[in-house]
Design a protein around this motif. Structure first.
Motif, PDB file in Angstrom:
ATOM      1  N   ASP A 181       0.707  -1.242   0.075  1.00 28.65           N
ATOM      2  CA  ASP A 181       0.015  -0.041  -0.057  1.00 28.65           C
ATOM      3  C   ASP A 181       0.850   1.375  -0.003  1.00 28.65           C
ATOM      4  O   ASP A 181       1.916   1.221   0.700  1.00 28.65           O
ATOM      5  CB  ASP A 181      -0.882   0.058   1.130  1.00 28.65           C
ATOM      6  CG  ASP A 181      -1.976   1.096   1.248  1.00 28.65           C
ATOM      7  OD1 ASP A 181      -2.840   0.995   0.746  1.00 28.65           O
ATOM      8  OD2 ASP A 181      -1.636   2.221   1.695  1.00 28.65           O
ATOM      9  N   PRO A 182       0.563   2.268  -0.656  1.00 31.53           N
ATOM     10  CA  PRO A 182       1.427   3.563  -0.903  1.00 31.53           C
ATOM     11  C   PRO A 182       1.446   4.288   0.688  1.00 31.53           C
ATOM     12  O   PRO A 182       2.815   4.599   0.795  1.00 31.53           O
ATOM     13  CB  PRO A 182       0.683   4.324  -1.911  1.00 31.53           C
ATOM     14  CG  PRO A 182      -0.173   3.318  -2.747  1.00 31.53           C
ATOM     15  CD  PRO A 182      -0.558   2.245  -1.671  1.00 31.53           C
ATOM     16  N   ALA A 183       0.317   4.079   1.417  1.00 37.76           N
ATOM     17  CA  ALA A 183       0.610   4.700   2.632  1.00 37.76           C
ATOM     18  C   ALA A 183       1.649   4.059   3.710  1.00 37.76           C
ATOM     19  O   ALA A 183       2.545   4.508   4.124  1.00 37.76           O
ATOM     20  CB  ALA A 183      -0.789   4.563   3.403  1.00 37.76           C
ATOM     21  N   GLU A 184       1.471   2.840   3.374  1.00 28.60           N
ATOM     22  CA  GLU A 184       2.412   1.832   4.038  1.00 28.60           C
ATOM     23  C   GLU A 184       4.042   1.867   3.998  1.00 28.60           C
ATOM     24  O   GLU A 184       4.821   1.996   4.976  1.00 28.60           O
ATOM     25  CB  GLU A 184       2.103   0.208   3.865  1.00 28.60           C
ATOM     26  CG  GLU A 184       2.719  -0.522   4.818  1.00 28.60           C
ATOM     27  CD  GLU A 184       2.771  -0.602   6.230  1.00 28.60           C
ATOM     28  OE1 GLU A 184       1.575  -0.079   6.668  1.00 28.60           O
ATOM     29  OE2 GLU A 184       3.554  -0.791   7.114  1.00 28.60           O
ATOM     30  N   ILE A 185       4.289   2.177   2.589  1.00 28.64           N
ATOM     31  CA  ILE A 185       5.704   2.289   2.311  1.00 28.64           C
ATOM     32  C   ILE A 185       6.055   3.541   2.881  1.00 28.64           C
ATOM     33  O   ILE A 185       7.583   3.799   3.068  1.00 28.64           O
ATOM     34  CB  ILE A 185       5.954   2.234   0.691  1.00 28.64           C
ATOM     35  CG1 ILE A 185       7.472   1.869   0.537  1.00 28.64           C
ATOM     36  CG2 ILE A 185       5.584   3.621  -0.002  1.00 28.64           C
ATOM     37  CD1 ILE A 185       7.699   1.498  -0.959  1.00 28.64           C
ATOM     38  N   ARG A 186       5.403   4.688   3.064  1.00 29.03           N
ATOM     39  CA  ARG A 186       5.812   5.935   3.588  1.00 29.03           C
ATOM     40  C   ARG A 186       5.814   5.768   5.193  1.00 29.03           C
ATOM     41  O   ARG A 186       6.968   6.120   5.606  1.00 29.03           O
ATOM     42  CB  ARG A 186       4.672   7.049   3.289  1.00 29.03           C
ATOM     43  CG  ARG A 186       4.804   7.484   1.921  1.00 29.03           C
ATOM     44  CD  ARG A 186       3.571   8.168   1.421  1.00 29.03           C
ATOM     45  NE  ARG A 186       3.986   8.634  -0.257  1.00 29.03           N
ATOM     46  CZ  ARG A 186       3.886   8.019  -1.070  1.00 29.03           C
ATOM     47  NH1 ARG A 186       3.564   6.679  -1.115  1.00 29.03           N
ATOM     48  NH2 ARG A 186       4.267   8.520  -2.458  1.00 29.03           N
ATOM     49  N   ARG A 187       4.836   5.116   5.560  1.00 30.20           N
ATOM     50  CA  ARG A 187       4.802   4.667   7.265  1.00 30.20           C
ATOM     51  C   ARG A 187       6.251   4.138   7.557  1.00 30.20           C
ATOM     52  O   ARG A 187       6.820   4.231   8.513  1.00 30.20           O
ATOM     53  CB  ARG A 187       3.807   3.642   7.420  1.00 30.20           C
ATOM     54  CG  ARG A 187       2.970   4.082   8.999  1.00 30.20           C
ATOM     55  CD  ARG A 187       1.826   3.071   8.961  1.00 30.20           C
ATOM     56  NE  ARG A 187       0.664   3.599   8.598  1.00 30.20           N
ATOM     57  CZ  ARG A 187      -0.216   3.130   7.768  1.00 30.20           C
ATOM     58  NH1 ARG A 187       0.047   2.140   7.164  1.00 30.20           N
ATOM     59  NH2 ARG A 187      -1.157   3.682   7.600  1.00 30.20           N
ATOM     60  N   ARG A 188       6.640   3.306   6.562  1.00 34.74           N
ATOM     61  CA  ARG A 188       7.866   2.481   6.883  1.00 34.74           C
ATOM     62  C   ARG A 188       9.124   2.949   6.804  1.00 34.74           C
ATOM     63  O   ARG A 188      10.409   2.871   7.413  1.00 34.74           O
ATOM     64  CB  ARG A 188       8.293   1.087   6.048  1.00 34.74           C
ATOM     65  CG  ARG A 188       6.900   0.152   6.386  1.00 34.74           C
ATOM     66  CD  ARG A 188       7.165  -0.940   5.755  1.00 34.74           C
ATOM     67  NE  ARG A 188       5.877  -2.100   5.932  1.00 34.74           N
ATOM     68  CZ  ARG A 188       5.802  -3.378   5.723  1.00 34.74           C
ATOM     69  NH1 ARG A 188       6.730  -3.544   4.683  1.00 34.74           N
ATOM     70  NH2 ARG A 188       4.660  -3.778   6.004  1.00 34.74           N
TER      71      ARG A 188
END
Lengths: 151, 779, 163
Positions: free
Chosen positions: B392-399
């Motif tokens: 998910d695009p949000a997840e890659i940022r979160r990480r």
């Protein structure tokens, strides 16, 4: 900008050719032309008043040089124009084909470059304007041809 | 302090004048005997000037003078380099600054060649048509890549190349990161040119008063004090003889910080030469040719990530189109280089750019100032990596966010303020979660499916960004208690709609406990305040606001000390509230601030040794380095794949600019920024042909977003105070437009998953999107 | 050059007689001849709407009209909007309260566009408001607070509109 087109005159090829070389005829036919004079063999200077869409009409001083003349078949030309709105430079070719003894088909092609204000505001409309001017000019020329033949 | 103004949405002090047509803009300046100027500008992008004949123009009735480069004598010289290159090791920089009037060669369409002074602007423009210029056209350099080709025509022949600068920065070992990566993605990204299009065009008016030996200049500049200093130097005057006023300015957005524009150099000179006031006002068409622009860059970028989406490194080579001159130095590409890193941990980074000269209008910062390019590249790389990893695009940022324990964080590269790229503070993850929650990210997929069944294509985009703001060197402010009891504040900045008259009043009102309306702020008048730099880099409120705060604090101390003496009480017993000083517990022993101010400036008697008359203080604020604002933008779009029209259904901004002085003003700044970002993403592109002619130099063809194109922006604030200044402020002026293009691209792709679109360019017109969709369809 | 033409107009209730060149734009006439500089010029080709004024009660772009065309007409500019020195028109008040202006350069044009708009449609929807101002460009606000200001003004002006 490229202008391409053709036009059919109801006149013999020699007559059409003659008219196309006559500045006095051309100045009457070309829309906005105020002056056109021969300043040398195959060289013409002129003044035209042309506006494009929202661009106020301005006077253009125009210099035309005819080249590669093959009477009564074809010629090429080089054109330069200047006005307060910018400049234009271009090349063109005109070919006359005798369809029959009383009909001549003209093919014309021009590549025109524009610079300055006129390029910035007129571009969107220039194609249309150029086509319109060409058509108006040719129709006026055809009327002149027919008038001459009727004499 | 009894009342709190900082943090309140106070209506603006400046609005009444603006709403009633009483605010003075430069073109409103009318002076007895004033003459009007029009400029003859080049029709050619690149040409030699063989000769200029102005005789017919001079002969025209109503024309007072015509000047060409030859007439300027020693006054003709290249303008100053506004920002020198930063101290980066191995840096190349070829300096070519603009000249007042082109002498032998023109480098872009619109470069001024001559100017006419006449009794009216109408006559001056008539006379332009009388001037004959003999040009010898040269081949034009338009495309930044073609600029470096071996056979390219050279603009500034002294360099033998069109290379304006070459800068390499980075940290860590990218090659090693790449070797260790599970996934490497590389793409080419294009970011094309746009214009700032402040609704007010530029204008300069000038008057020389020979009796007072004083030059007054009204200028639509964002930096009146440096204009004064430069004019004094160029004209051989004392700084005190030059008075520059930037009155109300109708939008700046960057180009009005550029100096010296040829017109700024010439109009004051003409006023002195002719001994008559003169004015020049740019028209809209001129603005497209004569006011600086921004954005042309080509990036070849690569990201190396692990299987679980962690960034190991980024490498970026890019070309920056600086246009005909590089007078503004390297601010824009350095911003791109630095801002690319975003809120993320990037263990290795290699970034290399070449700035190139082209036969186009000079590039200087326009709102965002190169930051949006960096954000676009990084956010797109993350999206492509997420897609490849099935994440998910949000997840890659979160990480990849830097954690709160990381601050202050040093990226070990040099920022535009010449100091290392430090993040002072930040709190990224909660901003993302707030944005996701506000836009309904979790339930969106379900909604998307439902809409899809109904034949409609909606998509969501969520991106992050940071913005280095509030940089030095310094600003100052003077705070004075007027004998009327009102408070005067003067600062050296110019203001272009940011609400400084109100925000600074709030800062001072809070310290002195007076009504905000009682605080009268002056900006942009060098007579009122003569030290400072200007309004740029989202720094006005941060730097000048902090100076106002410090000056108000000093005045407060003076008030308390003086009141103690006059009211015969110890300072600790003095209460300052509601425009009065009182002795605590003895309300009858009270004075208004006006009375106290009058007593502080006596006509007889002695002022106590060691004290100063009046209740006034001047203070300066110079941060060691900037403060880092950050945020998340999320949007939902609907795309019609048949027509390629995109409608923005929702737009959410979660913004962290530290402590807010006036939330209403901050929200207005962000909303306006988003509108410009949307224009940048989908409408606004300057189109040049192969010969360097600008083809859309009007509002008919260069489309600004209208009220029908810009959505309502839903906004949430987070306030992570900046440790760099006493009020905890961070800048906000440019934030709204920085991540818009990246969010837009992600959302459009998301709306049309079956096309497998990759949007790698900005701006993306409906036409361009249409052809991308056709290409995708064909594959 | 053509010879000057006599011109007689009423602007904000005051009569003016002038002799002007036929090519003088109405926007320049107002700004430079009458010193009513509240009418701003943003594009001079009729797109941005900053120069909007009222001619006989209807919004027109003063940059697209020659001054001589206003002969015999009644004009209102932004300077004529507020009733007195201290009072603001409810629309002006709403713009201030809703933060519907930043640099303020486009604002007079918005105000003058909205006066006839609200007269003809006293209770507009947001969509109608956006359509109503879609011929005016603002580069600062993103339009959101302008829409809000119009809504606020419409609410406040409504009682006057109904008998």
């Amino acid at each position: 900008m490229t202008i391409d087109g053709e036009y059919t005159f109801r006149a013999p090829r020699e007559t059409v050719w003659e008219l196309l070389q006559d500045p006095d005829v051309l100045v009457k036919a070309l829309p906005g032309a105020k002056k056109l004079e021969r300043i040398g063999e195959d060289r013409f200077d002129g003044i035209m008043r042309v506006g494009v869409g929202p661009v106020t009409a301005a006077e253009w001083s125009v210099n035309v040089q005819l080249k590669d003349l093959v009477p009564p078949e074809s010629y090429a030309m080089q054109m330069e124009g200047k006005s307060p709105l910018g400049f234009t430079r271009g090349t063109g070719t005109v070919t006359l084909v005798a369809e029959d003894e009383a009909t001549t088909r003209m093919h014309y092609h021009g590549d025109v470059q524009l610079g300055g204000k006129i390029a910035g505001v007129g571009q969107r409309l220039l194609d249309q304007v150029a086509k319109l001017l060409a058509r108006q000019g040719l129709e006026a020329l055809n009327r002149e041809v027919e008038a001459r033949l009727a004499r | 302090m009894n009342r709190s103004y900082v943090g309140q949405s106070v209506p603006r002090n400046e609005d009444r004048r603006l709403l009633t047509g009483q605010a003075l803009f430069v073109d409103d300046v009318q002076l007895e005997g004033m003459l009007h100027v029009a400029f003859l500008r080049s029709d050619h992008a690149h040409a030699l000037i063989r000769g200029v004949d102005v005789s017919a123009a001079l002969a025209r009735p109503g024309v007072a003078a015509v000047y060409t480069a030859e007439d300027l004598g020693d006054y003709w010289r290249p303008g100053p380099l506004l920002v020198p290159p930063p101290p980066v090791e191995g840096l190349t920089f070829n300096e070519a600054t603009q000249v007042p009037l082109a002498k032998e060669k023109v480098f872009h369409v619109g470069e001024p060649i001559a100017l006419v002074v006449a009794e009216s602007r109408y006559v001056a423009e008539d006379a332009l048509a009388d001037i004959l210029v003999d040009f010898e056209p040269l081949g034009a350099v338009v495309d930044p890549e073609a600029a470096l080709a071996p056979d390219a025509p050279i603009l500034h022949t002294q360099f033998g190349t069109n290379l304006a600068a070459h800068v390499v920065q980075g940290h860590g070992d990218y090659e090693q990161a790449k070797a260790e990566a599970d996934l490497v993605i590389s793409r080419r990204f294009l970011y094309d040119r746009g214009a700032a299009c402040a609704l007010e065009n530029r204008a300069v008016a000038a008057r020389w008063d020979p009796k007072a030996e004083e030059l007054t200049v009204w200028d639509t500049t964002q930096a009146p004090i440096p204009i004064r200093n430069g004019l004094a130097r160029m004209l051989g005057l004392l700084e005190s003889q030059v008075h520059v006023v930037a009155p109300f300015v109708g939008g700046g957005f960057g180009p009005k910080i550029m100096m010296f524009y040829p017109e700024e150099v010439l109009i004051p000179w003409v006023a002195m030469k002719l001994g008559q006031p003169v004015k020049w006002t740019e028209d809209r068409q001129e603005n497209f040719y004569a006011t600086t622009q921004e954005r042309g860059q080509v990036h070849d970028a690569e990201i190396a990530v692990t299987q679980d989406g962690r960034i190991l490194g980024v490498r970026d080579f890019f070309l920056h189109d600086t246009g005909a001159y590089d007078s503004y130095g390297l601010t824009v590409p350095i911003n791109s280089q630095c801002t690319l890193l975003g809120p993320y941990s990037v263990p290795s980074y290699h970034s290399e750019f070449k700035a190139v000269f082209t036969n186009k209008i000079t590039v200087t910062p326009v709102r965002g100032a190169g930051r949006q390019h960096g954000v676009f590249v990084m956010e797109r790389l993350l999206d492509l990596a997420a897609r490849a990893l099935g994440m998910d695009p949000a997840e890659i940022r979160r990480r990849n966010y830097l954690g709160n324990e990381a601050f202050p964080y040093n990226h070990q590269i040099i920022f535009q303020d010449f100091s290392p790229l430090f993040y002072d503070s930040g709190d990224y993850l909660p901003a993302l979660e707030t944005a996701l929650e506000t836009i309904g990210y979790d339930s969106f997929r379900e909604e998307q499916r439902r809409m899809r069944e109904a034949g409609r294509h909606i998509g969501v985009g969520v991106v992050s960004y940071i913005e280095g703001t509030g940089i030095g060197p310094y600003e100052g402010a003077r705070v004075t208690i007027d004998p009327s009891g009102r408070v005067r504040v003067a600062t050296g900045l110019g203001t272009q709609g940011q609400g400084h008259y109100t925000a600074f009043a709030q800062v001072v009102a809070e310290v002195l406990d007076v009504d905000v309306e009682q605080v009268h702020v002056t900006t942009g008048d060098t007579r009122e305040f003569g030290w400072g730099t200007g309004t740029f880099a989202s720094r006005g409120a941060v730097v000048a606001g902090s100076a106002c705060h410090a000056a108000a604090q000093a005045v407060r101390e003076k008030i308390l000390a003086m009141a103690g003496r006059v009211l015969e009480a110890v300072e600790e017993q003095i209460e300052l509230s509601d425009g009065h000083v009182r002795v605590r517990g003895a309300p009858e022993r009270s004075l208004s601030l006006g009375e106290l101010a009058r007593m502080a400036n006596p006509l007889r008697g002695a002022v106590k040794p060691g004290t100063e008359p009046g209740l006034e203080a001047t203070a300066y604020f110079g941060p060691d380095r900037g403060s880092t604002a950050s945020g998340v933008h999320a949007m939902i779009v609907e795309v019609d794949p048949e027509t390629a029209m995109v409608e923005i259904k929702r737009y959410v901004v979660v913004h962290d600019c530290g402590r807010l002085i006036n939330p209403m003003i901050v929200e207005g700044q962000v909303q306006g920024g988003v509108a410009q970002g949307i224009g940048n993403a989908f409408y606004e592109k300057l189109i040049f042909d192969d010969s360097g002619q600008l083809l859309n130099a009007s509002f008919m063809d260069y489309l600004l977003p209208t009220a029908l194109d810009v959505p309502r922006v839903e906004m949430a604030h987070r306030e992570t105070p900046a440790p760099m200044n006493p009020l905890g402020l961070k800048g906000v002026g440019e934030a709204g437009c920085i991540p818009t293009g990246a969010a837009f691209a992600q959302a459009v792709e998301d709306a049309l998953p079956e096309y497998g679109l990759e949007i790698l360019e900005i701006p993306l017109s409906p036409n361009r999107l249409f052809s991308l969709l056709e290409d995708a369809h064909d594959h | 050059m053509t010879s000057p033409v006599e011109l007689s107009v009423r602007v904000n209730g005051a009569s003016h007689q002038r002799s002007v060149e036929p090519r003088l734009l109405l926007s320049d006439f107002l700004r430079h001849e009458l010193n009513l500089t509240g009418t701003h010029v943003g594009c001079e080709h009729g797109v941005c709407g900053a120069c909007t004024i009222l001619m006989d009660g209807e919004a027109v772009r003063s940059c697209l009209i020659f001054a001589v065309q206003a002969d015999g007409h009644e004009l209102t500019t932004v300077e004529g909007l507020a009733a007195g020195d201290d009072a603001l028109h409810p629309l002006q008040t709403a713009f201030r309260e809703a933060h519907g202006l930043q640099c303020g350069f486009c604002t007079p044009g918005f105000l003058m566009t909205l006066i006839p708009f609200l007269r003809d449609n006293p209770t507009p929807s947001d969509r109608e408001i956006r359509e109503g101002i879609s011929g005016n460009l603002c580069r600062c606000t993103g339009y959101q607070n302008i829409v809000q200001a119009v809504r606020l003004a419409a609410e406040r002006m409504a009682p006057e509109a109904t008998p």
